[in-house]
Design a protein around this motif. Sequence first.
Motif, PDB file in Angstrom:
ATOM      1  N   LEU A  63     102.384 -51.348  37.281  1.00  0.00           N
ATOM      2  CA  LEU A  63     102.353 -52.500  38.185  1.00  0.00           C
ATOM      3  C   LEU A  63     103.751 -53.051  38.428  1.00  0.00           C
ATOM      4  CD1 LEU A  63      99.223 -54.403  36.806  1.00  0.00           C
ATOM      5  CD2 LEU A  63      99.420 -53.282  39.027  1.00  0.00           C
ATOM      6  N   ALA A  64     104.512 -53.193  37.347  1.00  0.00           N
ATOM      7  CA  ALA A  64     105.845 -53.792  37.461  1.00  0.00           C
ATOM      8  C   ALA A  64     106.847 -52.843  38.116  1.00  0.00           C
ATOM      9  CB  ALA A  64     106.349 -54.205  36.080  1.00  0.00           C
ATOM     10  N   GLY A  65     106.645 -51.535  37.930  1.00  0.00           N
ATOM     11  CA  GLY A  65     107.623 -50.562  38.388  1.00  0.00           C
ATOM     12  C   GLY A  65     107.859 -50.570  39.880  1.00  0.00           C
ATOM     13  N   ARG A  66     106.854 -50.919  40.671  1.00  0.00           N
ATOM     14  CA  ARG A  66     107.016 -50.932  42.131  1.00  0.00           C
ATOM     15  C   ARG A  66     108.100 -51.921  42.560  1.00  0.00           C
ATOM     16  NH1 ARG A  66     101.492 -51.881  45.204  1.00  0.00           N
ATOM     17  NH2 ARG A  66     102.295 -50.463  46.788  1.00  0.00           N
ATOM     18  N   TYR A  67     108.249 -52.992  41.805  1.00  0.00           N
ATOM     19  CA  TYR A  67     109.138 -54.078  42.240  1.00  0.00           C
ATOM     20  C   TYR A  67     110.566 -53.857  41.766  1.00  0.00           C
ATOM     21  CZ  TYR A  67     104.596 -55.648  43.381  1.00  0.00           C
ATOM     22  OH  TYR A  67     103.331 -55.678  43.912  1.00  0.00           O
ATOM     23  N   ALA A  68     110.739 -53.024  40.748  1.00  0.00           N
ATOM     24  CA  ALA A  68     112.090 -52.651  40.334  1.00  0.00           C
ATOM     25  C   ALA A  68     112.752 -51.819  41.421  1.00  0.00           C
ATOM     26  CB  ALA A  68     112.036 -51.864  39.026  1.00  0.00           C
ATOM     27  N   LEU A  69     111.943 -51.104  42.203  1.00  0.00           N
ATOM     28  CA  LEU A  69     112.464 -50.243  43.257  1.00  0.00           C
ATOM     29  C   LEU A  69     112.578 -50.956  44.599  1.00  0.00           C
ATOM     30  CD1 LEU A  69     110.292 -47.086  42.442  1.00  0.00           C
ATOM     31  CD2 LEU A  69     112.643 -47.545  41.722  1.00  0.00           C
TER      32      LEU A  69
END
Length: 658
Positions: A297-303
Amino acid sequence: MENILAKHDLAGGYCNSLTAYSRYLTREVNIGDIALGGHNPIRIQSMTTTDTMDTLGTVEQTIRMVESGCEYVRITAPSIKEAENLANIKKELRFRGYNVPLIADIHFTPNAAEMAARIVEKVRVNPGNYADKKKFENLEYTQDAYNAELSRIYKKFIPLVKICKEYGTAMRIGTNHGSLSDRIMSHYGDTPRGMVESAMEFIRMCEDQNYYNLVISMKASNTQVMVQAYRLLVETMAKEGMNYPLHLGVTEAGDGEDGRIKSAVGIGTLLEDGLGDTIRVSLTEDPEFEAPVAKALAGRYALRSPKSEVGSQESINLQSTPHALRPTYSPYEYNRRITNPVQHIGGHHHPVVMIDVSKENLKDPYFLSSVGYNYSAGLDKYNLVDQACDLAFLGDNLPSFSFPGNLKQVYNYETWVKLKDKNNCHPLFSFEEFSKIETRDELLNFVDVDAQQLTNLTINQLTNVVLILKTSATHGMAEQRAFFVELQAKNIQVPVIIKRTYQDADADHLMLYAATDIGALFTDGFGDGVWIDAQGQNLSLINSTSFGILQATRTRISKTEYISCPSCGRTLFDLQETTQLIRSRTDHLKGIKIGIMGCIVNGPGEMADADYGYVGTGPDKITLYRGKEVVKKNVTTAYALDELIDIIKDDGNWVEKN
C-alpha cells in the motif's frame, strides 16, 4: 483546476490538494532510532500475538515480523507484570542484534503504561479507556460534571506524560470507534467527531506539559467512519496549530481477501489524500503476513511525484463554472451523489459490477460460473449466487449460447448496431462516436469518457446514458474525483461507472490497488458501478474484488461481514481457527455482521458495528452479544457457536443454507 480546488481544500483544511498528490507535512517524532513523520518514508508496523510473558516466543515472533518488513513492533501490556517483562524481551532482542523500536499497547492500566514508558520506545494509550469510563451506559453529563471528570483524567494521565518526557519515550494517542467513553458518548455520540474530541482532549493535556512526541490514530472497522474521523482530526489539529503524524489502520479488518480489501479501502483512501505516516494492517492472520500488505500500500506513494498530473485547465475548466468553488460534497460524511437512474443503474439502485468477458471462450457457458452464474446443462438454466455481476462487456465478440436474462450484454457500438436481436444487449460508444451518431439504444447507452475530458454535452444529450469513466493518470483517483466534482457543479446527474485498468499486476497488488483507487471514490459517495479491467487475470478474482470493494465501502452488501480482531497477547482462544469455524456455518447470512473478538478489550468496544458478537472473556469461556448488549455470559467454548446461532434464529435473522 488545481489552484481553484486547492483554495477549497485549504478552506476545509484536511489535505493539501484534492487534485494532485501532495503528502501532508507532519511533525517529526523520534521512536528509538527510526524517525516518523516529516519527510520520512511511510513506516510499517505490526503487533505480536504471543503471550507477553513468553519472552522467547515473543522475541522469535518479533524477529519474523522484522524480517517481513516491520519497522516498529507493538506488544500488549495488559498489566504491570507484562510491562515489566518488556525489559527482558528488549534485552534478548538487542542481544540478538535487533534494534527494532518496541511499542507497549495499553488499555485500562495506567500503572502498566508508566512502567512500560521507562522501558520501550513508545507507548500506545486509548483515551476511551485510559482512566476514563466505558460501561456502555446512557449517561447524562452536565457541563460541570463533564469538566470535573476531565480534570480527574488529567491527574491520572499527567504522570505518564512526565515519564515519557523524562525517558524520551514517544506516545500514540489511539482512539477507537468502538471504545469511546460514556462521557464522550454523552456529548458527541458514537460519531467521528466524538473520536476526534476524545483524542484532542489528551493531546491538549500533553501540550499543557510541553510534551509533543505524539502520534495520533482514529481506528474503526467501518471504513467510512475511519476515513471521516482522520479527515476531521487533521482539520481540527490544523485549526489549533498542530500537525502530529498519523498512524493509519482499519481495526478488525478480518482475514484473507476481505481483510486486505477492507484495509486498502480505508488506508488507501487517506494515502491518496496525502495523509498517513505509519501503517498497521490488522489481519486475523500471523503478524508477519501484515507487513507485506502494508508495504504494498505504501510503496505506490514512494514512487509518486509530489505533484502528479491530473489533467489541465483546458480539459476540466473549473474557472468557467460559477459553482466550482462551492463544496459539492462533504469529505466528513457519506452522501451518495444524486443521479437519475437509467434502467437499474444509478438513483437508489445499488452500484453495479461490470466485467470484461470478451477474451473468454464464448462457446462455453460454464465460464460464467466465475462471475456468479452457474450453468446447469440438464436443466439448461443458470443459478445465480449473491455475487453475480450485472453487466458483461463482450466488445466485438458474440457468444454461441444464450446468456442469463439477469446479465446485460454490452458491445462496442459497431458490433451492437449489426445485431439482429438486441434484446438485453446495449452499445458502448466512444465519446467521438456518441457525438456524431444518432442511432442509439432507446433504453441504455454507455459512453466511454476519459477523466481528462469534461464533455460539453448537454443534459438532454445524456438521456438514457451511463458514463464509463476511465483515467490513465498516475494519481487517477484524484482526476476521477475532480470529474465528479465538476459534474455536481454543473448539476449533471448522469450515472457513472468507474473503470480502472491494471496491467501486469499480480493478484495481491490488483486487489490492493483497485480497492484503494475505486474504494476511495465510493467512500466519498461517487460512483454507480465498478469496472476493473485486468486482462489476463482470473475472472473470479476480478469479480470478488469488485464486490469486496462495494462491501468494504458499505455501498452494496453481498455477503456476511466478519469484524475480526487481529489477535494479540491478550487473546483467549485461537482466533484464526475460531473465525474459520464461525465463517463455515454463517457465511450464507447475507448482510449480517458478526464480531469475533479475542478478549474483552477488543469486544464489545471494537465491534461497535456488529450485529452479533463472540467475545473471549476467560479461559474456555465466551460471552455472546447482540450489538453491545450481553445476551449470554461465560458460555463454554464447545457450545458457544451453537448458542450464537440460536440467538440469530431467535431474532428471525437465520436462513438455512441451500
